[in-house]
Design a protein around this motif. Structure first.
Motif, PDB file in Angstrom:
ATOM      1  N   TRP A   3     -26.333 -53.380  32.388  1.00  0.00           N
ATOM      2  CA  TRP A   3     -26.691 -53.959  30.955  1.00  0.00           C
ATOM      3  C   TRP A   3     -27.011 -55.413  31.119  1.00  0.00           C
ATOM      4  O   TRP A   3     -28.152 -55.863  30.939  1.00  0.00           O
ATOM      5  N   ALA A   4     -26.314 -55.986  31.935  1.00  0.00           N
ATOM      6  CA  ALA A   4     -26.497 -57.567  32.240  1.00  0.00           C
ATOM      7  C   ALA A   4     -27.363 -57.599  33.837  1.00  0.00           C
ATOM      8  O   ALA A   4     -27.919 -58.724  33.855  1.00  0.00           O
ATOM      9  N   TYR A   5     -27.060 -56.500  34.587  1.00  0.00           N
ATOM     10  CA  TYR A   5     -27.592 -56.681  35.949  1.00  0.00           C
ATOM     11  C   TYR A   5     -27.824 -55.076  36.500  1.00  0.00           C
ATOM     12  O   TYR A   5     -27.214 -54.345  35.737  1.00  0.00           O
ATOM     13  N   GLY A   6     -28.492 -55.019  37.486  1.00  0.00           N
ATOM     14  CA  GLY A   6     -28.699 -53.674  38.055  1.00  0.00           C
ATOM     15  C   GLY A   6     -29.813 -52.929  37.353  1.00  0.00           C
ATOM     16  O   GLY A   6     -30.502 -53.645  36.443  1.00  0.00           O
ATOM     17  N   PRO A   7     -30.184 -51.889  37.718  1.00  0.00           N
ATOM     18  CA  PRO A   7     -31.226 -50.997  36.969  1.00  0.00           C
ATOM     19  C   PRO A   7     -30.934 -51.046  35.590  1.00  0.00           C
ATOM     20  O   PRO A   7     -29.971 -50.510  34.916  1.00  0.00           O
ATOM     21  N   GLY A   8     -31.906 -51.343  34.587  1.00  0.00           N
ATOM     22  CA  GLY A   8     -31.967 -51.553  33.170  1.00  0.00           C
ATOM     23  C   GLY A   8     -31.202 -52.622  32.769  1.00  0.00           C
ATOM     24  O   GLY A   8     -30.953 -52.830  31.519  1.00  0.00           O
ATOM     25  N   GLY A   9     -30.506 -53.460  33.368  1.00  0.00           N
ATOM     26  CA  GLY A   9     -29.691 -54.505  33.145  1.00  0.00           C
ATOM     27  C   GLY A   9     -30.256 -55.878  32.867  1.00  0.00           C
ATOM     28  O   GLY A   9     -30.321 -56.829  33.733  1.00  0.00           O
ATOM     29  N   GLU A  10     -30.799 -55.858  31.713  1.00  0.00           N
ATOM     30  CA  GLU A  10     -31.779 -57.121  31.529  1.00  0.00           C
ATOM     31  C   GLU A  10     -31.173 -57.703  30.048  1.00  0.00           C
ATOM     32  O   GLU A  10     -32.123 -58.453  29.486  1.00  0.00           O
ATOM     33  N   ALA A  11     -29.990 -57.356  29.422  1.00  0.00           N
ATOM     34  CA  ALA A  11     -29.622 -57.962  28.326  1.00  0.00           C
ATOM     35  C   ALA A  11     -29.653 -59.513  28.265  1.00  0.00           C
ATOM     36  O   ALA A  11     -29.843 -60.054  26.776  1.00  0.00           O
ATOM     37  N   LEU A  12     -29.336 -60.150  29.109  1.00  0.00           N
ATOM     38  CA  LEU A  12     -29.381 -61.799  29.021  1.00  0.00           C
ATOM     39  C   LEU A  12     -30.691 -62.200  29.638  1.00  0.00           C
ATOM     40  O   LEU A  12     -30.928 -63.715  29.463  1.00  0.00           O
ATOM     41  N   ALA A  13     -31.543 -61.616  30.205  1.00  0.00           N
ATOM     42  CA  ALA A  13     -32.734 -61.823  30.698  1.00  0.00           C
ATOM     43  C   ALA A  13     -33.582 -62.866  29.407  1.00  0.00           C
ATOM     44  O   ALA A  13     -33.638 -62.224  28.533  1.00  0.00           O
ATOM     45  N   GLY A  14     -33.976 -64.104  29.791  1.00  0.00           N
ATOM     46  CA  GLY A  14     -34.618 -64.616  28.825  1.00  0.00           C
ATOM     47  C   GLY A  14     -33.947 -65.648  27.713  1.00  0.00           C
ATOM     48  O   GLY A  14     -34.427 -66.587  27.085  1.00  0.00           O
ATOM     49  N   LYS A  15     -32.652 -65.136  27.569  1.00  0.00           N
ATOM     50  CA  LYS A  15     -31.738 -65.866  26.665  1.00  0.00           C
ATOM     51  C   LYS A  15     -31.165 -67.146  27.308  1.00  0.00           C
ATOM     52  O   LYS A  15     -31.381 -67.321  28.503  1.00  0.00           O
ATOM     53  N   GLU A  16     -31.140 -68.122  26.360  1.00  0.00           N
ATOM     54  CA  GLU A  16     -30.387 -69.429  27.020  1.00  0.00           C
ATOM     55  C   GLU A  16     -28.728 -69.104  27.197  1.00  0.00           C
ATOM     56  O   GLU A  16     -28.090 -68.568  26.176  1.00  0.00           O
ATOM     57  N   ILE A  17     -28.516 -69.837  28.215  1.00  0.00           N
ATOM     58  CA  ILE A  17     -26.784 -69.801  28.217  1.00  0.00           C
ATOM     59  C   ILE A  17     -26.450 -71.115  28.638  1.00  0.00           C
ATOM     60  O   ILE A  17     -27.046 -71.990  29.317  1.00  0.00           O
ATOM     61  N   ALA A  18     -25.584 -71.693  27.760  1.00  0.00           N
ATOM     62  CA  ALA A  18     -25.146 -73.021  27.892  1.00  0.00           C
ATOM     63  C   ALA A  18     -23.550 -73.216  27.886  1.00  0.00           C
ATOM     64  O   ALA A  18     -22.993 -72.139  27.309  1.00  0.00           O
ATOM     65  N   VAL A  19     -22.993 -73.974  28.807  1.00  0.00           N
ATOM     66  CA  VAL A  19     -21.575 -74.166  28.923  1.00  0.00           C
ATOM     67  C   VAL A  19     -21.139 -75.545  27.950  1.00  0.00           C
ATOM     68  O   VAL A  19     -21.890 -76.467  28.256  1.00  0.00           O
ATOM     69  N   VAL A  20     -20.156 -75.654  27.270  1.00  0.00           N
ATOM     70  CA  VAL A  20     -19.698 -76.693  26.511  1.00  0.00           C
ATOM     71  C   VAL A  20     -18.324 -76.823  27.051  1.00  0.00           C
ATOM     72  O   VAL A  20     -17.523 -75.790  26.852  1.00  0.00           O
ATOM     73  N   THR A  21     -18.059 -77.988  27.468  1.00  0.00           N
ATOM     74  CA  THR A  21     -16.433 -77.929  28.034  1.00  0.00           C
ATOM     75  C   THR A  21     -15.896 -79.463  27.804  1.00  0.00           C
ATOM     76  O   THR A  21     -16.754 -80.510  27.729  1.00  0.00           O
ATOM     77  N   THR A  22     -14.414 -79.291  27.729  1.00  0.00           N
ATOM     78  CA  THR A  22     -13.825 -80.759  27.428  1.00  0.00           C
ATOM     79  C   THR A  22     -13.074 -81.041  28.670  1.00  0.00           C
ATOM     80  O   THR A  22     -12.370 -79.826  29.165  1.00  0.00           O
TER      81      THR A  22
END
Lengths: 174, 174
Positions: free
Chosen positions: B90-109
Motif C-alpha cells: 500500500w505505502a511501499y513494495g509492489p503496488g505500494g504507491e498510496a503516498l507517492a506524490g502527496k505532501e507530508i509535513a510534521v508539526v511539532t511543539t
C-alpha cells in the motif's frame, strides 16, 4: 558491569529472524551480567509497569535497547517505554539522575544495506536516524555507546547470523 | 489541496496547551479543505483501524502529523500508526504507491528553545531529530514539506499562541 537488554520486537518468537538470533546470543551470556527482556511479550496490552522498569534500570550499569528498524525508528512500544519510564524527577528534572553515568546503547537490525544511509540526495545517515536516542542519552546525562547495527538483516545466512551473535556477545560484555 | 491533520497527543484536551491551540486554529479552517483528527482520542486502546486510516490518507493530498516532541520523537501512537497503516503493498513494495506524490509535513511543539538544537557538543539539529519522518516520506515517494516547529511551547503567552495558530493556518492552507 551489569547489562540490561530491552528487546522491542512485536513478534520476536514469530516473524523475527535477526533479532531472534541476537537475543539467543545475549541469553547465552551469564544471567548475573546480562539480563534480557522481551518487552512486547511482557506487556501485550502495551501498559508498562513503570516502577518495575525503573527498578531494573537502577539495578544495571548499561541499558541496551534492541529493536528492528521500522520506518527509521523503533517499534512503538520503545517510545511508550521512554515516555512512561523516563519520568520527570527520575530521569530528568530535580532529582532526576537515574540514568546519569550509565551507558546507553542501541542495537538495531535494518533491512537495507549500509550504503542506503547516506546524506546525498536528501538521505540521512544512521547516526542522524538514531539521533533521538542519542539525544535522550545526552539529556539524561548517560554515556552514549556507538550503536551496534546489523544491515541487510533479512538476507543474512544462518552462518552470518551466528557470527553476528558472537559479535553481539562481545559488544554486550565489552 | 485537501489536508489531513493527524494529531498525536496523549492528553490533548487535558495537559496540552500549545497543541490544543494549534488544533483549535486548524479546526477553524473549512471542513472541506482541512480534516483534523485527534488520533489518541479515537483509539484509546491503541488499536488502529488500518482500513479507515488508509481511506482517509487516500482521500487527501497532504498529510500533516502533529505532535508534541517527547524524547526527541513523537508519542508512541504515531509510530504505531506508521507501522500499521503504511503497509507493504500500500505505502511501499509492489503496488505500494498510496503516498507517492502527496505532501507530508510534521508539526511539532518542543519545550526547549531553538538554540538547543545544534550539532555542537554532541547535539543534534531539529532536521536530524526529525529525520525518521523525512526518510519515511522519501521512502514512500511523498513530497516532504519543511516542518512547522513551535519552540519553547510551554512558555508561550496566550497572545503568542494565537499568533502561532494564525501561522499554522497559513501553513495548512499554503
Amino acid at each position: 558491569m551489569r547489562t540490561l537488554v530491552l528487546v522491542f520486537h512485536p513478534d520476536l518468537e514469530g516473524a523475527s529472524r535477526a533479532n531472534k538470533a541476537l537475543v539467543r546470543a545475549a541469553r547465552e551470556l551469564p544471567d548475573d551480567t546480562v539480563t534480557v527482556r522481551d518487552v512486547y511479550a511482557l506487556y501485550p496490552d502495551g501498559v508498562i509497569d513503570v516502577a518495575a522498569e525503573q527498578r531494573l534500570v537502577e539495578a544495571h550499569d548499561r541499558i541496551v535497547m534492541e529493536f528492528p528498524l521500522y520506518w527509521y525508528s523503533a517499534p512503538a512500544l520503545l517510545k511508550e517505554w521512554e515516555d512512561k519510564v523516563l519520568a520527570f524527577g527520575w530521569a530528568y528534572g530535580p532529582g532526576g539522575e537515574a540514568l546519569a553515568g550509565k551507558e546507553i546503547a542501541v542495537v538495531t537490525t535494518a533491512g537495507g544495506p549500509e550504503s542506503e544511509y547516506v546524506e546525498e540526495d536528501g538521505g540521512a545517515t544512521m547516526r542522524e536516524v538514531l539521533s533521538p536516542y542519542r539525544m535522550m542519552a545526552r539529556y539524561t546525562h548517560a554515556v552514549w555507546k556507538e550503536p551496534f547495527v546489523v544491515f541487510e538483516s533479512m538476507e543474512l545466512s544462518d552462518e552470518a547470523l551466528v557470527t553476528t551473535g558472537r559479535k553481539y556477545q562481545a559488544f554486550l560484555t565489552d
